[in-house]
Design a protein around this motif. Sequence first.
Motif, PDB file in Angstrom:
ATOM      1  N   LEU A   5       0.805  -1.215   0.000  1.00 46.68           N
ATOM      2  CA  LEU A   5       0.000   0.000   0.000  1.00 46.68           C
ATOM      3  C   LEU A   5       0.840   1.269   0.000  1.00 46.68           C
ATOM      4  O   LEU A   5       0.417   2.283  -0.538  1.00 46.68           O
ATOM      5  CB  LEU A   5      -0.934   0.022   1.219  1.00 46.68           C
ATOM      6  CG  LEU A   5      -1.985  -1.079   1.266  1.00 46.68           C
ATOM      7  CD1 LEU A   5      -2.755  -1.004   2.563  1.00 46.68           C
ATOM      8  CD2 LEU A   5      -2.937  -0.961   0.097  1.00 46.68           C
ATOM      9  N   VAL A   6       1.987   1.236   0.627  1.00 47.65           N
ATOM     10  CA  VAL A   6       2.876   2.396   0.703  1.00 47.65           C
ATOM     11  C   VAL A   6       4.301   1.944   0.442  1.00 47.65           C
ATOM     12  O   VAL A   6       4.625   0.773   0.607  1.00 47.65           O
ATOM     13  CB  VAL A   6       2.793   3.099   2.078  1.00 47.65           C
ATOM     14  CG1 VAL A   6       1.409   3.649   2.338  1.00 47.65           C
ATOM     15  CG2 VAL A   6       3.198   2.173   3.180  1.00 47.65           C
ATOM     16  N   ALA A  11       6.706   3.755   4.881  1.00 48.43           N
ATOM     17  CA  ALA A  11       6.388   2.895   6.019  1.00 48.43           C
ATOM     18  C   ALA A  11       7.368   3.140   7.159  1.00 48.43           C
ATOM     19  O   ALA A  11       6.970   3.197   8.326  1.00 48.43           O
ATOM     20  CB  ALA A  11       6.414   1.431   5.597  1.00 48.43           C
ATOM     21  N   ARG A  12       8.642   3.321   6.841  1.00 46.65           N
ATOM     22  CA  ARG A  12       9.642   3.589   7.878  1.00 46.65           C
ATOM     23  C   ARG A  12       9.394   4.931   8.558  1.00 46.65           C
ATOM     24  O   ARG A  12       9.593   5.060   9.761  1.00 46.65           O
ATOM     25  CB  ARG A  12      11.045   3.546   7.297  1.00 46.65           C
ATOM     26  CG  ARG A  12      11.482   2.166   6.903  1.00 46.65           C
ATOM     27  CD  ARG A  12      12.852   2.212   6.242  1.00 46.65           C
ATOM     28  NE  ARG A  12      13.156   0.971   5.584  1.00 46.65           N
ATOM     29  CZ  ARG A  12      13.701  -0.082   6.181  1.00 46.65           C
ATOM     30  NH1 ARG A  12      13.986  -0.011   7.453  1.00 46.65           N
ATOM     31  NH2 ARG A  12      13.945  -1.172   5.511  1.00 46.65           N
ATOM     32  N   ARG A  19       7.516   3.383  17.433  1.00 42.80           N
ATOM     33  CA  ARG A  19       6.082   3.260  17.685  1.00 42.80           C
ATOM     34  C   ARG A  19       5.346   3.927  16.537  1.00 42.80           C
ATOM     35  O   ARG A  19       5.797   4.922  15.993  1.00 42.80           O
ATOM     36  CB  ARG A  19       5.713   3.948  19.002  1.00 42.80           C
ATOM     37  CG  ARG A  19       6.363   3.292  20.206  1.00 42.80           C
ATOM     38  CD  ARG A  19       5.905   3.919  21.484  1.00 42.80           C
ATOM     39  NE  ARG A  19       4.471   3.795  21.655  1.00 42.80           N
ATOM     40  CZ  ARG A  19       3.875   2.868  22.395  1.00 42.80           C
ATOM     41  NH1 ARG A  19       4.601   1.995  23.026  1.00 42.80           N
ATOM     42  NH2 ARG A  19       2.570   2.828  22.507  1.00 42.80           N
ATOM     43  N   GLY A  20       4.196   3.383  16.176  1.00 36.23           N
ATOM     44  CA  GLY A  20       3.438   3.914  15.057  1.00 36.23           C
ATOM     45  C   GLY A  20       2.887   5.315  15.325  1.00 36.23           C
ATOM     46  O   GLY A  20       2.426   5.607  16.419  1.00 36.23           O
ATOM     47  N   ASP A  21       2.954   6.160  14.303  1.00 38.09           N
ATOM     48  CA  ASP A  21       2.383   7.499  14.432  1.00 38.09           C
ATOM     49  C   ASP A  21       0.904   7.458  14.039  1.00 38.09           C
ATOM     50  O   ASP A  21       0.320   6.387  13.869  1.00 38.09           O
ATOM     51  CB  ASP A  21       3.167   8.509  13.598  1.00 38.09           C
ATOM     52  CG  ASP A  21       3.107   8.241  12.098  1.00 38.09           C
ATOM     53  OD1 ASP A  21       2.324   7.374  11.663  1.00 38.09           O
ATOM     54  OD2 ASP A  21       3.834   8.913  11.354  1.00 38.09           O
ATOM     55  N   ALA A  22       0.280   8.609  13.898  1.00 34.21           N
ATOM     56  CA  ALA A  22      -1.157   8.681  13.604  1.00 34.21           C
ATOM     57  C   ALA A  22      -1.497   8.061  12.249  1.00 34.21           C
ATOM     58  O   ALA A  22      -2.632   7.639  12.028  1.00 34.21           O
ATOM     59  CB  ALA A  22      -1.615  10.133  13.646  1.00 34.21           C
ATOM     60  N   PRO A  26      -3.923   3.405  11.880  1.00 33.61           N
ATOM     61  CA  PRO A  26      -5.032   2.863  11.071  1.00 33.61           C
ATOM     62  C   PRO A  26      -4.598   1.703  10.167  1.00 33.61           C
ATOM     63  O   PRO A  26      -5.356   0.755   9.976  1.00 33.61           O
ATOM     64  CB  PRO A  26      -5.499   4.052  10.238  1.00 33.61           C
ATOM     65  CG  PRO A  26      -5.063   5.246  11.000  1.00 33.61           C
ATOM     66  CD  PRO A  26      -3.792   4.844  11.681  1.00 33.61           C
ATOM     67  N   PHE A  27      -3.381   1.777   9.613  1.00 37.58           N
ATOM     68  CA  PHE A  27      -2.879   0.657   8.804  1.00 37.58           C
ATOM     69  C   PHE A  27      -2.786  -0.601   9.657  1.00 37.58           C
ATOM     70  O   PHE A  27      -3.170  -1.687   9.229  1.00 37.58           O
ATOM     71  CB  PHE A  27      -1.499   0.970   8.214  1.00 37.58           C
ATOM     72  CG  PHE A  27      -1.546   1.762   6.946  1.00 37.58           C
ATOM     73  CD1 PHE A  27      -1.917   1.166   5.756  1.00 37.58           C
ATOM     74  CD2 PHE A  27      -1.206   3.102   6.943  1.00 37.58           C
ATOM     75  CE1 PHE A  27      -1.958   1.881   4.574  1.00 37.58           C
ATOM     76  CE2 PHE A  27      -1.247   3.837   5.772  1.00 37.58           C
ATOM     77  CZ  PHE A  27      -1.623   3.231   4.588  1.00 37.58           C
TER      78      PHE A  27
END
Length: 59
Positions: A5-6, A11-12, A19-22, A26-27
């Motif tokens: 998808l990206v 993605a990095r 930690r995942g950002d905003a 959702p992904f």
Amino acid sequence: MAGWLVSDSAARRMYPDGRGDATARPFARFWAAVFRLGPAPKRWVTLEVPGRRTGRFEA
């Protein structure tokens, strides 16, 4: 998976401090739902790590 998808570089950037950002959250929710429902190809797997959230291994 993320490359589907990206791009890898995008993605990095979604995990600047590990930690995942905003954008990443959702992904992650989307892929969690895909794996929970089961339509993903059999060759895709989910990595489960003991103590991932707590930092402790509880047997």
